[in-house]
Design a protein around this motif. Structure first.
Motif, PDB file in Angstrom:
ATOM      1  N   LEU A 191      12.869  -6.008  -8.162  1.00  0.00           N
ATOM      2  CA  LEU A 191      13.677  -6.644  -7.274  1.00  0.00           C
ATOM      3  C   LEU A 191      14.365  -4.868  -6.243  1.00  0.00           C
ATOM      4  CD1 LEU A 191      15.679  -7.216 -11.034  1.00  0.00           C
ATOM      5  CD2 LEU A 191      14.626  -8.943  -9.658  1.00  0.00           C
ATOM      6  N   ALA A 192      15.118  -5.767  -5.630  1.00  0.00           N
ATOM      7  CA  ALA A 192      15.889  -4.703  -4.651  1.00  0.00           C
ATOM      8  C   ALA A 192      17.426  -5.204  -4.969  1.00  0.00           C
ATOM      9  CB  ALA A 192      15.558  -4.522  -3.553  1.00  0.00           C
ATOM     10  N   ARG A 193      18.210  -4.529  -5.247  1.00  0.00           N
ATOM     11  CA  ARG A 193      19.477  -4.272  -5.378  1.00  0.00           C
ATOM     12  C   ARG A 193      20.569  -4.032  -4.195  1.00  0.00           C
ATOM     13  NH1 ARG A 193      20.690  -5.695 -10.486  1.00  0.00           N
ATOM     14  NH2 ARG A 193      18.840  -4.987 -11.872  1.00  0.00           N
ATOM     15  N   LEU A 194      21.888  -4.638  -4.087  1.00  0.00           N
ATOM     16  CA  LEU A 194      22.426  -2.875  -2.824  1.00  0.00           C
ATOM     17  C   LEU A 194      22.580  -2.316  -2.939  1.00  0.00           C
ATOM     18  CD1 LEU A 194      25.600  -6.547  -2.367  1.00  0.00           C
ATOM     19  CD2 LEU A 194      23.764  -5.834  -0.938  1.00  0.00           C
ATOM     20  N   THR A 233      10.917  12.065  15.956  1.00  0.00           N
ATOM     21  CA  THR A 233      11.901  11.003  14.528  1.00  0.00           C
ATOM     22  C   THR A 233      12.285  10.042  15.554  1.00  0.00           C
ATOM     23  OG1 THR A 233      14.017  12.736  14.364  1.00  0.00           O
ATOM     24  CG2 THR A 233      11.829  13.409  13.417  1.00  0.00           C
ATOM     25  N   ARG A 234      12.095   9.519  13.780  1.00  0.00           N
ATOM     26  CA  ARG A 234      13.264   7.914  13.884  1.00  0.00           C
ATOM     27  C   ARG A 234      14.143   7.474  12.559  1.00  0.00           C
ATOM     28  NH1 ARG A 234       7.711   4.910  15.933  1.00  0.00           N
ATOM     29  NH2 ARG A 234       6.905   4.357  13.012  1.00  0.00           N
ATOM     30  N   TYR A 235      15.269   7.538  12.882  1.00  0.00           N
ATOM     31  CA  TYR A 235      16.059   7.521  11.535  1.00  0.00           C
ATOM     32  C   TYR A 235      16.231   5.828  10.936  1.00  0.00           C
ATOM     33  CZ  TYR A 235      20.722   6.589   8.955  1.00  0.00           C
ATOM     34  OH  TYR A 235      21.668   6.576   8.142  1.00  0.00           O
ATOM     35  N   VAL A 236      15.553   5.762   9.861  1.00  0.00           N
ATOM     36  CA  VAL A 236      15.031   3.631   9.839  1.00  0.00           C
ATOM     37  C   VAL A 236      15.971   3.450   7.626  1.00  0.00           C
ATOM     38  CG1 VAL A 236      12.936   2.334   8.638  1.00  0.00           C
ATOM     39  CG2 VAL A 236      12.582   4.727   9.955  1.00  0.00           C
ATOM     40  N   THR A 237      16.807   2.682   8.023  1.00  0.00           N
ATOM     41  CA  THR A 237      17.539   1.745   7.185  1.00  0.00           C
ATOM     42  C   THR A 237      16.624   1.227   6.438  1.00  0.00           C
ATOM     43  OG1 THR A 237      18.659   0.676   8.698  1.00  0.00           O
ATOM     44  CG2 THR A 237      19.591   2.686   8.216  1.00  0.00           C
ATOM     45  N   GLY A 238      17.249   0.713   4.986  1.00  0.00           N
ATOM     46  CA  GLY A 238      16.170  -0.512   4.929  1.00  0.00           C
ATOM     47  C   GLY A 238      16.633  -0.578   2.826  1.00  0.00           C
ATOM     48  N   PHE A 239      15.661  -1.109   2.825  1.00  0.00           N
ATOM     49  CA  PHE A 239      15.738  -1.312   1.317  1.00  0.00           C
ATOM     50  C   PHE A 239      14.736  -0.448   0.402  1.00  0.00           C
ATOM     51  CE2 PHE A 239      18.435  -4.542   2.144  1.00  0.00           C
ATOM     52  CZ  PHE A 239      20.348  -4.311   1.329  1.00  0.00           C
ATOM     53  N   GLU A 246      12.477  -1.419  -8.975  1.00  0.00           N
ATOM     54  CA  GLU A 246      12.801  -1.688  -9.956  1.00  0.00           C
ATOM     55  C   GLU A 246      12.035  -2.385 -10.594  1.00  0.00           C
ATOM     56  OE1 GLU A 246      16.341  -3.798 -12.004  1.00  0.00           O
ATOM     57  OE2 GLU A 246      17.136  -3.178 -10.285  1.00  0.00           O
ATOM     58  N   PRO A 247      11.320  -2.954 -11.542  1.00  0.00           N
ATOM     59  CA  PRO A 247      10.317  -4.234 -12.535  1.00  0.00           C
ATOM     60  C   PRO A 247      11.332  -4.820 -12.675  1.00  0.00           C
ATOM     61  CG  PRO A 247       9.951  -1.993 -13.832  1.00  0.00           C
ATOM     62  CD  PRO A 247      10.997  -1.457 -12.268  1.00  0.00           C
ATOM     63  N   HIS A 248      10.806  -6.124 -13.045  1.00  0.00           N
ATOM     64  CA  HIS A 248      11.390  -6.491 -13.751  1.00  0.00           C
ATOM     65  C   HIS A 248      10.400  -6.662 -15.650  1.00  0.00           C
ATOM     66  CE1 HIS A 248      12.896 -10.893 -15.640  1.00  0.00           C
ATOM     67  NE2 HIS A 248      13.358 -10.363 -15.588  1.00  0.00           N
ATOM     68  N   PRO A 249      11.398  -6.669 -16.606  1.00  0.00           N
ATOM     69  CA  PRO A 249      10.949  -6.725 -17.658  1.00  0.00           C
ATOM     70  C   PRO A 249       9.989  -7.189 -18.289  1.00  0.00           C
ATOM     71  CG  PRO A 249      13.530  -6.838 -18.017  1.00  0.00           C
ATOM     72  CD  PRO A 249      13.163  -6.992 -16.951  1.00  0.00           C
ATOM     73  N   ARG A 295      13.903 -10.248  -4.285  1.00  0.00           N
ATOM     74  CA  ARG A 295      12.491 -10.917  -4.727  1.00  0.00           C
ATOM     75  C   ARG A 295      11.589 -10.223  -4.163  1.00  0.00           C
ATOM     76  NH1 ARG A 295      16.673 -13.464  -6.802  1.00  0.00           N
ATOM     77  NH2 ARG A 295      17.633 -13.112  -9.245  1.00  0.00           N
ATOM     78  N   ALA A 296      10.378  -9.358  -4.920  1.00  0.00           N
ATOM     79  CA  ALA A 296       9.099  -9.414  -4.398  1.00  0.00           C
ATOM     80  C   ALA A 296       7.801  -9.317  -5.704  1.00  0.00           C
ATOM     81  CB  ALA A 296       8.934  -7.527  -3.699  1.00  0.00           C
TER      82      ALA A 296
END
Length: 427
Positions: free
Chosen positions: A272-275, A253-259, A263-266, A31-32
């Motif tokens: 939020l970030a989910r799997l 270039t570079r290949y990036v992974t993350g989240f 998604e805003p909380h109501p 959560r951010a």
């Protein structure tokens, strides 16, 4: 990821089959809190590709400068080296859940400082943050140089030995990628890098679709299968194909992974970030701008939408979880204790300001005593209920006794009779 440990491992295997539907995709991983969504949060960066696998060769880690705040705070402010301090940088308070199992911190590309409980914090050449003895329950606060959710890590310039790392291509892919570049660029082969990147986005959007469940066939590179045969795939294939096609054009270039956290909380001002929001994208160096930019060619249907996915009841429960996580993080970081101590210190300073002054202190005390005496007098009068002199009070009591004796003989005063009228009637 999941029970297997680290979500983003040291290498990416494109040979595996991505399932059509992951039952754990809705699990919240972080959560951010901030004035806006943090957007793309970088987890790991990979630079070397061969035979369907991305790897990240180990390199030196540059330690961040550590600063311990005054007071009872237990966290440390880690600043990126040679980063000018901004007067009021954007801040994101990030609270991971137990579902996030990563040995790196998820941060925006524009991160310049991190507040967290750790012994040390350092970054590799591609801006991936590693913490030693990190207390995940305390979360971390990111200070960024930009609120742009599409920010890329701004360093390093791809020159010298780094140029080879960001342009590396397997020999068996060079000819097929060159042919594909001629097909997608056409007359724009000599255009500026930014224009070629836009052309690539258009090409992927018009000729490819997003899908899960592919099973690559052995003895043929999965990226070539995606580009020349399937024309459909998941984000890892789109990002891999983009990175390799741009390298074949001479664009680092570079290949990036993350989240992707959008998604805003109501109910609350947090995101939020989910799997299921785990994602792969590309950072490309545009020479004309002398800057790294974020490139994401995955079709919109395969991107995290940022739409709320919670029912009313689930939203209330998640808000309570955030309250608990925030409280725990504040206790861990010493912010709760520091707040209490600051409040008591301020109260003591205020009392000292009143009492210690030769005139202000006695004058304030005299005013308080006078106020207490006035209030006491008013309460006494209110309890008495009748402020008449004692003589009148005695006469009223005698009159009441007389009226009771007359009433015993059937003589009562009418409600409308005055005392004089009653006396005349009695005579």
């Amino acid at each position: 990821g999941g029970d297997r440990g680290v979500i983003f491992p040291a290498d990416v295997d494109l040979w595996r089959t991505v399932p059509l539907k992951d039952p754990a995709a809705s699990v919240v991983v972080l959560r951010a809190q901030g004035n806006g969504p943090p957007g793309y949060l970088r987890g790991r960066v990979y630079t070397q590709y061969a035979n369907g696998r991305w790897t990240a060769p180990e390199g030196p880690t540059t330690p961040f400068e550590a600063e311990i705040p005054p007071g009872k705070l237990t966290y440390t402010v880690f600043r990126a080296p040679a980063t000018p301090a901004a007067p009021d940088p954007p801040r994101f308070n990030i609270l991971p859940t137990v579902a996030l199992r990563s040995d790196t911190l998820m941060t925006p590309g524009s991160t310049v400082a991190v507040e967290t409980i750790a012994d040390t914090l350092g970054a590799d050449a591609n801006g991936i943050l590693f913490a030693e003895e990190w207390d995940a329950a305390g979360g971390y606060t990111v200070r960024a140089s930009s609120e742009n959710p599409l920010s890329a890590y701004p360093a390093p310039p791809p020159d010298g030995s780094l140029a080879d790392a960001y342009l590396q291509l397997p020999e068996n892919l060079q000819a097929p990628l060159a042919a594909l570049n001629r097909q997608l660029l056409g007359e724009r082969a000599d255009a500026a890098p930014a224009a070629r990147i836009r052309a690539m986005n258009t090409w992927f959007a018009g000729h490819f679709t997003y899908a899960l469940g592919q099973r690559p066939r052995p003895r043929r590179d999965p990226v070539l299968q995606f580009l020349e045969e399937w024309r459909r795939g998941h984000c890892e294939l789109f990002a891999s194909a983009t990175a390799l096609l741009l390298r074949a054009q001479g664009i680092p270039t570079r290949y990036v992974t993350g989240f992707v956290c959008l998604e805003p909380h109501p109910f609350g001002r947090y995101w939020l970030a989910r799997l299921g929001d785990a994602h792969a994208w590309v950072e490309a160096y545009v020479a004309e701008q002398q800057a790294w930019i974020l490139v994401d060619t995955t079709p919109a249907v395969g991107l995290p939408t940022g739409q709320p996915q919670m029912s009313w009841l689930a939203a209330v429960a998640d808000r309570m979880r955030l309250f608990w996580k925030t409280t725990l993080a504040q206790v861990k970081r010493g912010q709760a204790a520091d707040l209490i101590i600051r409040g008591l210190t301020a109260l003591g300073a205020a009392l000292l300001w009143f009492v210690a002054h030769p005139l202000r202190g006695p004058g304030t005390i005299a005013a308080l005593v006078a106020g207490l005496l006035v209030a006491r007098r008013r309460r006494a009068l209110a309890r008495a209920g009748d402020p008449l002199p004692p003589t009148i009070l005695e006469l009223k009591a005698e009159l009441a006794a007389l009226e009771r004796r007359l009433a015993a003989h059937g003589l009562t005063r009418a409600p409308t009779e005055t005392l004089r009228q009653f006396a005349v009637r009695l005579r």
